[in-house]
Design a protein around this motif. Structure first.
Motif, PDB file in Angstrom:
ATOM      1  N   TYR A 144       5.187   3.848  -9.826  1.00 14.41           N
ATOM      2  CA  TYR A 144       5.723   3.651 -11.171  1.00 14.41           C
ATOM      3  C   TYR A 144       6.700   2.485 -11.203  1.00 14.41           C
ATOM      4  O   TYR A 144       6.819   1.800 -12.212  1.00 14.41           O
ATOM      5  CB  TYR A 144       6.423   4.917 -11.674  1.00 14.41           C
ATOM      6  N   HIS A 186      10.757   5.632  -1.912  1.00 17.25           N
ATOM      7  CA  HIS A 186      10.469   6.863  -1.173  1.00 17.25           C
ATOM      8  C   HIS A 186       9.941   7.996  -2.055  1.00 17.25           C
ATOM      9  O   HIS A 186       9.597   9.044  -1.536  1.00 17.25           O
ATOM     10  CB  HIS A 186      11.730   7.316  -0.418  1.00 17.25           C
ATOM     11  N   THR A 187       9.887   7.790  -3.355  1.00 20.41           N
ATOM     12  CA  THR A 187       9.394   8.866  -4.226  1.00 20.41           C
ATOM     13  C   THR A 187       8.363   8.383  -5.239  1.00 20.41           C
ATOM     14  O   THR A 187       7.232   8.837  -5.233  1.00 20.41           O
ATOM     15  CB  THR A 187      10.554   9.542  -4.990  1.00 20.41           C
ATOM     16  N   ILE A 188       8.732   7.454  -6.097  1.00 18.00           N
ATOM     17  CA  ILE A 188       7.867   7.082  -7.213  1.00 18.00           C
ATOM     18  C   ILE A 188       7.517   5.597  -7.193  1.00 18.00           C
ATOM     19  O   ILE A 188       7.534   4.912  -8.213  1.00 18.00           O
ATOM     20  CB  ILE A 188       8.539   7.454  -8.557  1.00 18.00           C
ATOM     21  N   TRP A 210      18.292   7.482   4.991  1.00 18.37           N
ATOM     22  CA  TRP A 210      19.222   7.653   3.878  1.00 18.37           C
ATOM     23  C   TRP A 210      20.631   7.155   4.210  1.00 18.37           C
ATOM     24  O   TRP A 210      21.273   6.473   3.417  1.00 18.37           O
ATOM     25  CB  TRP A 210      19.242   9.117   3.451  1.00 18.37           C
ATOM     26  N   TRP A 249      15.699   2.134  -3.363  1.00 15.40           N
ATOM     27  CA  TRP A 249      15.301   2.837  -2.141  1.00 15.40           C
ATOM     28  C   TRP A 249      14.680   4.186  -2.495  1.00 15.40           C
ATOM     29  O   TRP A 249      13.642   4.565  -1.951  1.00 15.40           O
ATOM     30  CB  TRP A 249      16.521   3.029  -1.238  1.00 15.40           C
ATOM     31  N   PHE A 250      15.317   4.898  -3.413  1.00 13.01           N
ATOM     32  CA  PHE A 250      14.801   6.194  -3.864  1.00 13.01           C
ATOM     33  C   PHE A 250      13.413   6.039  -4.487  1.00 13.01           C
ATOM     34  O   PHE A 250      12.508   6.847  -4.222  1.00 13.01           O
ATOM     35  CB  PHE A 250      15.778   6.817  -4.861  1.00 13.01           C
ATOM     36  N   CYS A 251      13.239   5.006  -5.304  1.00 11.13           N
ATOM     37  CA  CYS A 251      11.932   4.770  -5.930  1.00 11.13           C
ATOM     38  C   CYS A 251      10.850   4.514  -4.888  1.00 11.13           C
ATOM     39  O   CYS A 251       9.735   5.016  -5.016  1.00 11.13           O
ATOM     40  CB  CYS A 251      12.010   3.592  -6.900  1.00 11.13           C
TER      41      CYS A 251
END
Length: 190
Positions: free
Chosen positions: A69, A64-66, A136, A60-62
């Motif tokens: 990649y 929303h951020t990266i 979140w 989930w973090f990936c």
């Protein structure tokens, strides 16, 4: 998605699907260590549940951020799971063959348990994509539901493995190694 019965039901079923690899590895661990106590059972199930909660959150973090990649890394997930499970399963298989005459089997080491936790939950990284629409708090709740489901499924796997491990005696470590290798191949093929 909003908080609803559908949210909880979806994540329970998602947890069941994700927990199947951890269930199989738990059975192999139970076969390998048939006399483990309740605390050890909860520790092993907790490690698998913890990794099953952590990986979707990382996914989930990936997203929303990266995210760009992560797409590059995604094609290596089956290879990583295959290598990790082949290593642990092969090690168990070799130790089982070497110690064929011995009645005593060794407990799964903390390092091996850590690797098993990663290997069985690495496919849960992609769940981060399916829960990307969640905020979140909802993503955290979904991950906790998955962890709880995994925990209880793994306890079942450990109990089943322990029961058969006692009956199989010194062949349990060999069987456990074969099961881990088969799971690695199955993850890779699918």
């Amino acid at each position: 998605m909003t908080w609803s019965l559908l949210f909880f039901t979806t994540n329970i079923f998602l947890g069941i699907g994700l927990a199947m690899d951890a269930f199989s590895v738990s059975m192999a661990n139970g076969l390998n260590e048939p006399h483990m106590n309740k605390g050890r059972v909860c520790t092993i199930a907790g490690v698998f549940g913890g990794f099953q909660a952590l990986m979707p959150l990382i996914g989930w973090f990936c997203v929303h951020t990266i995210a760009e990649y992560f797409h590059v890394f995604e094609k290596f997930i089956p290879w990583i799971a295959l290598i990790l499970l082949l290593f642990i399963g092969g090690k168990m298989l070799i130790e089982g063959i070497k110690n064929d005459c011995k009645e005593e089997v060794s407990a799964v080491s903390p390092g091996a348990l850590f690797v098993q936790g990663i290997a069985t939950s690495i496919d849960a990284l992609s769940v981060g994509f399916t829960i990307a629409e969640y905020n979140w708090i909802m993503a955290l709740a979904a991950s906790l539901i998955i962890a709880i489901v995994t925990f209880f499924i793994c306890i079942g796997g450990l109990i089943i493995g322990k029961k058969f491990g006692t009956k199989l005696s010194n062949k349990a470590q060999i069987l456990g190694g074969i099961i881990l290798i088969a799971i690695g191949i199955e993850i890779f093929v699918s």
